[in-house]
Design a protein around this motif. Structure first.
Motif, PDB file in Angstrom:
ATOM      1  N   MET A 263      30.116 -26.408 -50.201  1.00  0.00           N
ATOM      2  CA  MET A 263      29.548 -27.116 -49.051  1.00  0.00           C
ATOM      3  C   MET A 263      30.644 -27.692 -48.160  1.00  0.00           C
ATOM      4  O   MET A 263      30.573 -27.622 -46.927  1.00  0.00           O
ATOM      5  N   GLN A 264      31.683 -28.274 -48.772  1.00  0.00           N
ATOM      6  CA  GLN A 264      32.787 -28.827 -47.988  1.00  0.00           C
ATOM      7  C   GLN A 264      33.509 -27.723 -47.226  1.00  0.00           C
ATOM      8  O   GLN A 264      33.920 -27.910 -46.082  1.00  0.00           O
ATOM      9  N   LEU A 265      33.652 -26.561 -47.863  1.00  0.00           N
ATOM     10  CA  LEU A 265      34.294 -25.429 -47.203  1.00  0.00           C
ATOM     11  C   LEU A 265      33.490 -24.993 -45.983  1.00  0.00           C
ATOM     12  O   LEU A 265      34.040 -24.737 -44.904  1.00  0.00           O
ATOM     13  N   LEU A 266      32.159 -24.907 -46.134  1.00  0.00           N
ATOM     14  CA  LEU A 266      31.302 -24.505 -45.025  1.00  0.00           C
ATOM     15  C   LEU A 266      31.337 -25.544 -43.903  1.00  0.00           C
ATOM     16  O   LEU A 266      31.311 -25.194 -42.717  1.00  0.00           O
ATOM     17  N   ASP A 267      31.366 -26.821 -44.275  1.00  0.00           N
ATOM     18  CA  ASP A 267      31.475 -27.871 -43.253  1.00  0.00           C
ATOM     19  C   ASP A 267      32.774 -27.737 -42.478  1.00  0.00           C
ATOM     20  O   ASP A 267      32.809 -27.865 -41.249  1.00  0.00           O
ATOM     21  N   THR A 268      33.869 -27.493 -43.197  1.00  0.00           N
ATOM     22  CA  THR A 268      35.175 -27.312 -42.549  1.00  0.00           C
ATOM     23  C   THR A 268      35.136 -26.127 -41.597  1.00  0.00           C
ATOM     24  O   THR A 268      35.666 -26.187 -40.484  1.00  0.00           O
ATOM     25  N   SER A 269      34.492 -25.048 -42.014  1.00  0.00           N
ATOM     26  CA  SER A 269      34.408 -23.842 -41.192  1.00  0.00           C
ATOM     27  C   SER A 269      33.660 -24.090 -39.893  1.00  0.00           C
ATOM     28  O   SER A 269      34.031 -23.581 -38.834  1.00  0.00           O
ATOM     29  N   SER A 270      32.584 -24.881 -39.957  1.00  0.00           N
ATOM     30  CA  SER A 270      31.770 -25.105 -38.761  1.00  0.00           C
ATOM     31  C   SER A 270      32.555 -25.867 -37.708  1.00  0.00           C
ATOM     32  O   SER A 270      32.365 -25.680 -36.511  1.00  0.00           O
ATOM     33  N   ARG A 271      33.467 -26.736 -38.140  1.00  0.00           N
ATOM     34  CA  ARG A 271      34.267 -27.506 -37.174  1.00  0.00           C
ATOM     35  C   ARG A 271      35.345 -26.655 -36.530  1.00  0.00           C
ATOM     36  O   ARG A 271      35.765 -26.907 -35.407  1.00  0.00           O
ATOM     37  N   ALA A 272      35.819 -25.623 -37.252  1.00  0.00           N
ATOM     38  CA  ALA A 272      36.892 -24.782 -36.719  1.00  0.00           C
ATOM     39  C   ALA A 272      36.366 -23.793 -35.681  1.00  0.00           C
ATOM     40  O   ALA A 272      37.042 -23.474 -34.719  1.00  0.00           O
ATOM     41  N   GLY A 273      35.140 -23.305 -35.846  1.00  0.00           N
ATOM     42  CA  GLY A 273      34.554 -22.356 -34.904  1.00  0.00           C
ATOM     43  C   GLY A 273      35.072 -20.943 -35.152  1.00  0.00           C
ATOM     44  O   GLY A 273      36.215 -20.743 -35.577  1.00  0.00           O
ATOM     45  N   GLY A 274      34.233 -19.944 -34.882  1.00  0.00           N
ATOM     46  CA  GLY A 274      34.620 -18.552 -35.065  1.00  0.00           C
ATOM     47  C   GLY A 274      34.685 -18.161 -36.529  1.00  0.00           C
ATOM     48  O   GLY A 274      34.396 -18.948 -37.427  1.00  0.00           O
TER      49      GLY A 274
END
Length: 339
Positions: A263-274
């Motif tokens: 979940m933390q990985l997915l949250d991090t991904s959403s902030r980075a974009g793309g």
């Protein structure tokens, strides 16, 4: 360290061959597949340099070399040629995401990612703001109150409050009216911030009740849906790189079960974009050298609400998985926005 053109060409050829057949790649094979007009001795020297720099490694049982997570990272960032999904495939997948309930769309998208990649597909459910439309307090018995929360969609959440004061029905009605009249339509975080300054105007016992309601309401709204949907975990049991190592397999399924790091990985991904690619153990959130995660955020009406991705072996065909993840994110965004 910057690699020259020959070193990049050899590393690209090695990674592509290793992804294709899973066997260490020797200098003789590289001289045939790289297209370089250089001697085997030169290739051996370049490979030795790549090994010194940490891009490839030599298994003890073979004279050939395999890419390291660092080598995969360089390959993905600078050497990869991404394939385009066939239009017929894209259209077929678009038809699998018709207008339907959001939760059904999420489940279908996870299945789509799994079936196209032959690995595991994961979709983070849309983040919903903890907004309430109406609150009610029901006195169950002395110092026991049922908090009833209705969100803008009409979904109802209940929470039991154990209080130090025995509130009368009139006090409960007064408190509920105050919250509904002043804060309906706001998130519990916003209510908490505004109440801090306004509670001084209220009696202490009513203030305590409202604070308890806000905390309980925030927790209730945060728990109202599954955080993610995972499909195709069993596909990973047939991946030799994973199934041959019971320790890694156990860690991976513990990751699926606990979900926190993912979940933390997915949250991090959403902030980075793309599209984001997490290779091997380079992420402390999914610290498995044998596992990579390819993710992309998805939107509803232009606003990022979650992330989806493919979980598979480090030795995956990134050029094929990246467009699968990218297209699925776009199709899910479109379906949810028009729902």
């Amino acid at each position: 360290m910057q690699l020259d053109t020959r070193a990049q060409t050899l590393l690209k050829a090695l990674v592509e061959r290793y992804i294709a057949d899973g066997q260490p790649v020797g200098s003789r094979a590289l001289s045939k597949i790289s297209g370089l007009d250089v001697s085997p001795a030169t290739i051996r020297n370049i490979m030795a340099d790549l090994e010194d720099m940490g891009y490839v490694a030599s298994p003890h049982t073979s004279a050939g070399r395999v890419p390291t997570p660092r080598g995969y990272r360089l390959f993905v960032d600078t050497l990869l040629t991404v394939q385009h999904l066939d239009e017929a495939v894209v259209e077929a997948e678009r038809m699998r995401l018709p207008l339907q309930q959001p939760q059904k769309l999420i489940a279908n998208a996870a299945q789509m990612l799994s079936q196209l990649s032959q690995f595991a597909g994961v979709v983070q459910t849309p983040r919903r703001e903890s907004v309430f439309q109406q609150i009610e307090f029901l006195r169950l018995s002395e110092k026991r109150i049922l908090l009833v929360i209705v969100d803008p969609r009409g979904d109802v959440q209940n929470r039991l409050l154990l209080t130090e004061v025995d509130y009368t029905p009139a006090q409960l009605t007064q408190s509920a009216n105050y919250l509904n009249q002043n804060y309906a339509g706001l998130s519990f975080d916003e209510v908490r911030a505004r109440l801090t300054g306004e509670l001084r105007q209220l009696r202490d016992d009513i203030a305590c009740l409202m604070q308890a309601a806000v905390e309980a309401g925030s927790e209730a709204m945060a728990e109202q849906a599954d955080e993610m949907v995972i499909a195709g975990e069993r596909n990973l049991l047939s991946v030799t790189d994973l199934s041959s190592n019971m320790s890694s397999l156990r860690q991976m399924f513990e990751m699926f079960e606990q979900k926190t790091g993912l979940m933390q990985l997915l949250d991090t991904s959403s902030r980075a974009g793309g599209v984001q690619i997490f290779i091997g153990g380079e992420s402390s959130l999914v610290p498995l050298d044998e596992v990579s995660v390819v993710t992309a955020p998805y939107e509803v009406n232009g606003k990022i609400v979650g992330t989806l991705g493919v979980i598979g072996p480090t030795r995956m065909a990134y050029e094929r998985v990246i467009p699968i993840v990218d297209i699925t994110a776009k199709l899910l965004s479109s379906a949810l926005s028009h729902n």
